[in-house]
Design a protein around this motif. Structure first.
Motif, mmCIF file in Angstrom:
data_model
loop_
_atom_site.group_PDB
_atom_site.id
_atom_site.type_symbol
_atom_site.label_atom_id
_atom_site.label_comp_id
_atom_site.label_asym_id
_atom_site.label_seq_id
_atom_site.Cartn_x
_atom_site.Cartn_y
_atom_site.Cartn_z
ATOM 1 N N UNK A 266 32.973 30.247 41.903
ATOM 2 C CA UNK A 266 32.340 30.308 43.048
ATOM 3 C C UNK A 266 33.480 29.999 44.226
ATOM 4 N N UNK A 267 34.345 28.922 43.513
ATOM 5 C CA UNK A 267 35.733 28.624 44.373
ATOM 6 C C UNK A 267 36.613 29.875 44.603
ATOM 7 N N UNK A 268 36.811 30.684 43.443
ATOM 8 C CA UNK A 268 37.608 31.728 43.712
ATOM 9 C C UNK A 268 37.257 33.039 44.460
ATOM 10 N N UNK A 269 35.930 33.012 44.402
ATOM 11 C CA UNK A 269 35.268 34.294 44.917
ATOM 12 C C UNK A 269 35.151 34.190 46.327
ATOM 13 N N UNK A 270 34.617 32.772 46.756
ATOM 14 C CA UNK A 270 34.371 32.682 48.199
ATOM 15 C C UNK A 270 35.265 31.577 48.877
ATOM 16 N N UNK A 271 36.045 31.193 48.514
ATOM 17 C CA UNK A 271 37.179 30.215 48.948
ATOM 18 C C UNK A 271 38.640 30.920 48.946
ATOM 19 N N UNK A 272 39.207 30.969 47.704
ATOM 20 C CA UNK A 272 40.448 31.285 47.686
ATOM 21 C C UNK A 272 40.715 32.790 47.943
ATOM 22 N N UNK A 273 39.827 33.813 47.387
ATOM 23 C CA UNK A 273 40.125 35.040 47.645
ATOM 24 C C UNK A 273 40.017 35.682 49.017
ATOM 25 N N UNK A 274 38.877 35.282 49.866
ATOM 26 C CA UNK A 274 38.748 35.640 51.310
ATOM 27 C C UNK A 274 39.802 35.103 52.184
ATOM 28 N N UNK A 275 40.089 33.809 51.911
ATOM 29 C CA UNK A 275 41.420 33.489 52.455
ATOM 30 C C UNK A 275 42.648 34.145 52.358
ATOM 31 N N UNK A 276 42.693 34.364 51.101
ATOM 32 C CA UNK A 276 44.148 35.239 50.539
ATOM 33 C C UNK A 276 44.123 36.542 51.513
ATOM 34 N N UNK A 277 43.098 37.145 51.222
ATOM 35 C CA UNK A 277 42.980 38.672 51.665
ATOM 36 C C UNK A 277 43.036 38.550 53.503
ATOM 37 N N UNK A 278 42.396 37.618 54.302
ATOM 38 C CA UNK A 278 42.652 37.449 55.495
ATOM 39 C C UNK A 278 44.299 37.186 56.118
ATOM 40 N N UNK A 279 44.488 36.130 55.345
ATOM 41 C CA UNK A 279 46.006 35.916 55.574
ATOM 42 C C UNK A 279 47.117 36.807 55.202
ATOM 43 N N UNK A 280 46.752 37.575 54.116
ATOM 44 C CA UNK A 280 47.846 38.636 53.726
ATOM 45 C C UNK A 280 47.837 39.705 54.678
ATOM 46 N N UNK A 281 46.758 40.009 55.195
ATOM 47 C CA UNK A 281 46.801 41.053 56.267
ATOM 48 C C UNK A 281 47.786 40.801 57.273
ATOM 49 N N UNK A 282 48.128 39.530 57.671
ATOM 50 C CA UNK A 282 49.208 39.149 58.621
ATOM 51 C C UNK A 282 50.506 39.618 58.108
ATOM 52 N N UNK A 283 50.699 39.807 56.987
ATOM 53 C CA UNK A 283 52.015 40.248 56.402
ATOM 54 C C UNK A 283 52.443 41.534 56.720
ATOM 55 N N UNK A 284 51.480 42.449 57.132
ATOM 56 C CA UNK A 284 51.666 43.816 57.733
ATOM 57 C C UNK A 284 51.447 43.889 59.102
ATOM 58 N N UNK A 285 50.350 43.080 59.433
ATOM 59 C CA UNK A 285 50.086 43.234 61.076
ATOM 60 C C UNK A 285 50.576 41.868 61.361
ATOM 61 N N UNK A 286 51.820 41.677 61.641
ATOM 62 C CA UNK A 286 52.620 40.451 62.277
ATOM 63 C C UNK A 286 52.459 40.318 63.402
ATOM 64 N N UNK A 287 51.449 39.382 63.863
ATOM 65 C CA UNK A 287 51.140 39.207 65.319
ATOM 66 C C UNK A 287 52.053 39.318 66.394
ATOM 67 N N UNK A 288 53.389 38.818 66.324
ATOM 68 C CA UNK A 288 54.256 38.961 67.197
ATOM 69 C C UNK A 288 54.968 40.587 67.856
#
Length: 324
Positions: A266-288
């Protein structure tokens, strides 16, 4: 000043919690598996390194909280691997618990700043009519809110690693209160994002439809005019954080002996994975890359216009770059 303060609170609370107790946790309820922790370490380390590269390659300084948060999460998984070998070590349990529990506070802070800056891109008239809160106050209000919930979670998180069952229950209550308040706060923030999007679309359709002249290339460093990409990425990150917050709240409601706490998946499915996907999107969609765009507000004198952009000037609603 907000991010340095948040970072100081994070690391000072972290080390004070480690120094607060010493001994063995002989009643560890769950020995974390080494392989999933190793995967988590690899994923967060990879994304964190990419964030650091983007920070030094493109900027800006306000993004510093993101690579710090990813690095802290990676460190949390590294310590989690050590816990697999030494499950009774109280210090290691405190370290991994606090790193993984508190690092997402920095992810929330990044979203706060992104929304505050995004809403000011199109000038004061748009931000005034489309935001429920003044853009300059968004980061201050929500970051300071998170500082309070952060401290509750930090104190409670360190207590949950105790070998004393009464201390564990008290720590669980502290974390539960912090998570509940954080969920309410971030729910309100997500509402701000949704309201902003709907109001821009209905009140300023020319702004909503504007995409700029520059195309989007994921790993390039050029400025991008299509602000929708950043807006929808921000929305996705909010969904991921809400999923994680609901999971954490449910976990602590059940307590350390609950079904969720005793099943690591449950920890990896609902905590670690969603956060990693969300924050990794900023690797390519760099806000500045999106937040340096600026509207030709002066030529249109839009600060004096009420009810949206004049229809006869819709062709002039172009996004141009401020390369200063």
């Amino acid at each position: 000043m907000i991010f340095p303060l948040l970072s100081v609170l994070f690391f000072s609370t972290f080390f004070l919690s480690v120094l607060a107790e010493d001994g063995d946790k002989s009643n560890a309820l769950l020995v974390p598996a080494a392989v999933p922790a190793l995967v988590g370490l690899a994923l967060y380390a990879f994304s964190g390194i990419f964030h650091w590269l983007q920070l030094f390659r493109i900027g800006q300084r306000f993004m510093i909280a993101l690579p710090i948060g990813m690095t802290a999460m990676a460190a949390g998984f590294a310590v989690r691997i050590l816990v697999h070998s030494s499950p009774t070590s109280l210090v290691l349990n405190i370290v991994t618990t606090l790193l993984i529990l508190l690092s997402p506070c920095l992810f929330l802070a990044i979203d706060y700043v992104i929304l505050g800056r995004l809403t000011t891109v199109f000038g004061p008239e748009v931000s005034k009519q489309c935001m429920l809160i003044a853009p300059t106050r968004i980061a201050k209000i929500f970051v300071w809110s998170d500082v309070g919930t952060f401290l509750l979670q930090a104190i409670g998180g360190s207590m949950t690693t105790s070998s004393n069952i009464d201390t564990v229950h008290l720590g669980t209550k502290n974390v539960l209160i912090g998570l509940a308040l954080q969920l309410v706060s971030f729910g309100l923030f997500t509402t701000l994002i949704i309201v902003f999007g709907f109001r821009v679309r209905s009140r300023f359709p020319q702004v909503w439809n504007a995409t700029g002249s520059e195309g989007f290339s994921p790993f390039a460093s050029n400025l991008v005019g299509d602000w929708h990409i950043l807006y929808y990425t921000l929305c996705l990150s909010c969904v991921a954080i809400l999923i994680r917050s609901i999971y954490r709240l449910t976990e602590f409601i059940q307590g350390p002996t609950g079904y969720i706490s005793r099943h690591e998946a449950f920890f990896y499915l609902f905590d670690a994975l969603p956060l990693w996907i969300a924050m990794t999107l900023y690797c390519v969609v760099w806000p500045p890359r999106f937040l340096k765009i600026n509207r030709e507000a002066e030529s249109m004198n839009m600060s004096k216009v009420r009810g949206g952009y004049p229809q006869d000037q819709s062709s002039n609603v172009n996004l141009v770059y401020n390369r200063v």
